[in-house]
Design an enzyme around this catalytic site. Structure first.
Site, PDB file in Angstrom:
ATOM      1  N   LYS A 172     -26.813  -1.998  -6.931  1.00 37.89           N
ATOM      2  CA  LYS A 172     -26.563  -2.742  -5.708  1.00 37.89           C
ATOM      3  C   LYS A 172     -27.902  -3.266  -5.172  1.00 37.89           C
ATOM      4  CE  LYS A 172     -23.100  -2.371  -2.210  1.00 37.89           C
ATOM      5  NZ  LYS A 172     -21.977  -1.614  -1.710  1.00 37.89           N
ATOM      6  N   GLU A 197      -7.473   4.952   3.731  1.00 34.50           N
ATOM      7  CA  GLU A 197      -7.013   5.062   5.114  1.00 34.50           C
ATOM      8  C   GLU A 197      -5.698   5.832   5.215  1.00 34.50           C
ATOM      9  OE1 GLU A 197      -8.114   2.278   3.678  1.00 34.50           O
ATOM     10  OE2 GLU A 197      -9.874   1.701   4.842  1.00 34.50           O
ATOM     11  N   ARG A 257      -3.436  -0.302   7.043  1.00 31.38           N
ATOM     12  CA  ARG A 257      -3.125   0.412   5.795  1.00 31.38           C
ATOM     13  C   ARG A 257      -2.452   1.757   6.058  1.00 31.38           C
ATOM     14  NH1 ARG A 257      -6.414  -0.750   1.011  1.00 31.38           N
ATOM     15  NH2 ARG A 257      -5.768  -2.888   0.691  1.00 31.38           N
TER      16      ARG A 257
HETATM   17  C1  LIG Z   1      -9.031  -1.110   3.016  1.00 32.30           C
HETATM   18  C2  LIG Z   1     -10.503  -1.309   3.235  1.00 32.30           C
HETATM   19  N1  LIG Z   1     -11.241  -0.310   3.761  1.00 32.30           N
HETATM   20  C3  LIG Z   1     -12.568  -0.486   3.972  1.00 32.30           C
HETATM   21  C4  LIG Z   1     -13.167  -1.678   3.649  1.00 32.30           C
HETATM   22  C5  LIG Z   1     -14.638  -1.901   3.957  1.00 32.30           C
HETATM   23  N2  LIG Z   1     -15.413  -2.103   2.728  1.00 32.30           N
HETATM   24  C6  LIG Z   1     -15.788  -3.308   2.290  1.00 32.30           C
HETATM   25  S1  LIG Z   1     -16.641  -3.250   0.896  1.00 32.30           S
HETATM   26  C7  LIG Z   1     -16.566  -1.577   0.844  1.00 32.30           C
HETATM   27  C8  LIG Z   1     -17.227  -0.816  -0.258  1.00 32.30           C
HETATM   28  C9  LIG Z   1     -16.714  -1.252  -1.564  1.00 32.30           C
HETATM   29  O1  LIG Z   1     -17.384  -0.514  -2.530  1.00 32.30           O
HETATM   30  P1  LIG Z   1     -17.203  -0.899  -4.050  1.00 32.30           P
HETATM   31  O2  LIG Z   1     -15.789  -1.228  -4.321  1.00 32.30           O
HETATM   32  O3  LIG Z   1     -17.825   0.156  -4.880  1.00 32.30           O
HETATM   33  O4  LIG Z   1     -18.009  -2.264  -4.170  1.00 32.30           O
HETATM   34  P2  LIG Z   1     -19.582  -2.525  -3.929  1.00 32.30           P
HETATM   35  O5  LIG Z   1     -19.725  -2.970  -2.512  1.00 32.30           O
HETATM   36  O6  LIG Z   1     -20.314  -1.238  -4.188  1.00 32.30           O
HETATM   37  O7  LIG Z   1     -19.925  -3.595  -4.886  1.00 32.30           O
HETATM   38  C10 LIG Z   1     -15.859  -1.080   1.930  1.00 32.30           C
HETATM   39  C11 LIG Z   1     -15.611   0.338   2.208  1.00 32.30           C
HETATM   40  C12 LIG Z   1     -12.361  -2.699   3.117  1.00 32.30           C
HETATM   41  N3  LIG Z   1     -12.859  -3.894   2.800  1.00 32.30           N
HETATM   42  N4  LIG Z   1     -11.042  -2.491   2.918  1.00 32.30           N
END
Ligand SMILES: Cc1ncc(C[n+]2csc(CCOP(=O)(O)OP(=O)(O)O)c2C)c(N)n1
Length: 642
Positions: free
Chosen positions: A285, A371, A399
């Site tokens: 990242k 969630e 959710r």
């Molecule tokens: C249902 C939901 N909960 C929380 C989020 C907030 N959120 C956006 S990106 C993210 C992390 C995603 O991590 P990952 O899938 O590993 O992707 P990365 O950002 O590491 O590339 C979160 C928790 C969201 N978008 N949707």
């Protein structure tokens, strides 16, 4: 402007595919530089998008997009995808009003084959597309790209379960950077870590095989015997076995920053015709900026920053954010009452629960992007006498709605919900605005639903919620508070009682939560025009302060309700229902201010709120217009009497 020797000629993936394979890393370098320079100016999901540059390049190179369907999970990491699909020049407008969306939208590009913003949806959507393809007798590929944290979300797990069973042709690309926004949590993270660890074992195995084969004559036999043993060990040791048990083939892992290796893996995946396959790519990242690579947690998303040093360029805030005040107050209450537990679903910083996780690690939980689980996990705790506080953004609690109804409210359990980003979320746009919570919460029996007028009152409400036994929810907006005193002890508020902040005249403005202070400001302007108004801080939408509202209905000529939410089913609707139930609907004219029945785009919250009249000027104008109608009616009645 960064150098764009390659990029300036890439206006679609077809242009990219004309390049020789060995030039892809140059394209990736230019994209990365362009993202960095643009994000330094305008801010955005910098770290997440920097990590997925090579993935975007290799995917569009190896697949015939948009004929081959590429479904991105969340979409926050898809800036390189936007650049490669004809949106390069618009990147500096991202997340701004009228500009590019920060996520994916089907109406923005034919390459955004599925809209996104919330996590863990890509596998289900891609599986649906794969089944539709098969039914239509088409032969294109369907690819879902998902991060390691989103893979752990319930929906993704449900899709894996069905995909393995259906054995439909589907390619899942796992963008594994060991991170959610915060470090990824959970057993699946441990599992992925073991795969990374097992890679060393793979290499060791290959070396042993080569050594045995090199021994003349006996080598062949020894090798065969060893292979049987080795495969058994491999099946037991390699976590990849878990993947294949679920019906997936596994390719990996692949260096996610090596376009050549990624393209090779994608071409291999394309050959698998008899079921789903996972390509496991390892990425970093924030790749490409030393500060982002080192501090990838904070760099998931950034505001503008100094390109050299990586330091944020911030204007000093006048007041702390609601999130910060919430996080601190939560800790104060946790220090007093050891039964309180704090919960977040992958948003420790975004919700302020990070402070509790630090100070009270044994009773604070980050459950990951989960969630639904978070809500029922809290319900279970409350059955055993704990006092769980779930801090979940308004949009993400959507959710957990069934769990809130079925597991918490029907059983009348003592679970508290604190909804950050209650209202317009700003640059994140329609998927992230928290405009539905009033409607979806107030229709559920047993729950108490409230919103503070400012950050000081939020402290009072949090204290009140903890003291109240039973389900309760509080929403508060994104951003900074108004600068009220947050040092004083939190006060217990009476449930279902509003407060009159200004009294007089024949008009009442009844505001909910974030709209109270703009209503007071509007009242000041109106007073200058000699229009006296009563201003009420409603505090609760459930239960409503019936006594106060019915008294207003009996004594005022106009009630204006104001809320930062959809009008349908909202606070104003609740007031109208109350008047109707009490036969007072014809006694007073009611004007409801809020968001009409349409999608709210992305942009600065101030600007979006002004667009819907949800600021002091907008309230002033609506009251004035209401007064004009009243005056006209009065004149008509007098004329008729004469
Ligand atoms: C249902 C939901 N909960 C929380 C989020 C907030 N959120 C956006 S990106 C993210 C992390 C995603 O991590 P990952 O899938 O590993 O992707 P990365 O950002 O590491 O590339 C979160 C928790 C969201 N978008 N949707």
């Amino acid at each position: 402007m960064p150098e764009m020797n390659f990029l300036q000629n890439i206006n679609s993936p077809a242009d990219l595919r004309r390049l020789p394979l060995d030039q892809l890393s140059h394209v990736a370098d230019e994209i990365r530089q362009y993202i960095l320079e643009t994000m330094a100016r305008v801010g955005g999901h910098t770290g997440a998008s920097l990590g997925a540059v090579e993935l975007a390049v290799a995917l569009h190179y190896a697949f015939d997009t948009p004929r081959d369907r590429l479904v991105w999970d969340v979409g926050h990491q898809a800036y390189a995808h936007k650049i490669l699909t004809g949106r390069r020049e618009q990147l500096p407008t991202i997340k701004q009003y009228g500009g590019l969306s920060g996520f994916l939208r089907r109406d923005e590009s034919p390459y955004d084959v599925f809209g996104a913003g919330h996590a863990s949806t890509s596998l289900s959507a891609a599986l649906g597309m794969a089944i539709a393809r098969d039914r239509k007798g088409e032969d294109h590929h369907v690819v879902a790209l998902i991060g390691d944290a989103s893979l752990a979300g319930g929906m993704a797990m449900e899709a894996i379960n069905q995909a393995g069973h259906l054995r439909s042709r589907l390619i899942v690309v796992l963008n594994d950077n060991e991170m959610s926004i915060a470090p990824a949590v959970g057993a699946l993270t441990g599992y992925l870590n073991r795969i990374r660890g097992a890679h060393g074992y793979h290499r060791f195995k290959d070396e042993v095989e080569e050594t045995l084969l090199a021994i003349p004559s006996v080598g062949e036999r020894l090798h065969h015997a060893a292979k049987t043993v080795k495969d058994a060990i491999a099946a037991a040791v390699l976590p990849g076995a878990l993947v294949s048990e679920l019906g997936f083939k596994y390719i990996g892992y692949v260096d996610g920053h090596n376009p050549r290796a990624l393209v090779a893996a994608f071409l291999e995946a394309q050959q698998i015709k008899d079921g789903p396959v996972i390509v496991h790519a390892l990425t970093t990242k924030g790749k490409g900026h030393p500060r982002a690579e080192e501090d990838y947690y904070r760099w998931h998303a950034t505001g503008p920053f100094d390109l050299e040093t990586g330091d944020p360029i911030k204007s000093a805030a006048k007041a702390p954010t609601y999130t910060k005040v919430f996080g601190d107050t939560l800790c104060e209450l946790m220090a007093e009452d050891t039964k309180i537990v704090a919960l977040t679903a992958a948003m420790p910083d975004g919700t302020g629960v990070c402070t509790a996780l630090e100070k009270f690690p044994e009773r604070s939980f980050d459950v990951g992007i989960a969630e639904q689980h978070c809500v029922t996990f809290a319900a279970g705790m409350s059955c055993e006498g704990l006092k769980p506080i779930c801090a979940i953004y308004s949009t993400f609690l959507q959710r957990g709605f069934d769990q809130l109804v079925h597991d918490v409210c029907i059983q009348n359990l003592n679970v508290k919900f604190c909804l950050d980003r209650g209202g317009v979320a700003g640059g994140d746009g329609p998927t992230h605005h928290g405009l539905l919570d009033i409607a979806y919460l107030r229709s559920v029996p047993n729950i108490v639903v409230m919103a503070p007028k400012d950050e000081g009152e939020m402290r009072d409400m949090l204290f009140t919620m903890v003291e109240h036994v039973g389900p309760a929810a509080m929403r508060y907006p994104r951003g900074t508070g108004i600068g009220t005193d947050i040092k004083r002890q939190p006060q217990l508020l009476e449930i279902g009682k509003g407060e009159i902040l200004r009294d007089g005249g024949e008009i009442a403005i009844v505001a909910y939560g974030s709209m109270v202070h703009p209503a007071l400001e509007a009242a000041d302007h109106l007073a200058k025009d000699r229009i006296e108004t009563t201003v009420v801080n409603a505090r609760y939408v459930k239960p409503l302060d019936a006594q106060l509202l019915l008294a207003l209905a009996r004594t005022k000529r106009l009630i204006v309700t104001v809320e930062e939410a959809y009008l349908a089913g909202g606070f104003g609707s609740a007031v109208l229902e109350l008047l109707e139930e009490n036969g007072l609907q014809d006694n007073v004219r009611v004007v409801r201010m809020g968001i009409p029945d349409r999608l709210v785009t992305h942009g600065e919250p101030k600007l979006l709120l002004a667009k819907y009249g949800l600021d002091a000027d907008g309230i002033y104008n609506r009251v004035k217009a209401g007064v004009d109608v009243l005056d006209e009616r009065r004149a008509n009645i007098q004329a008729m009497r004469r």
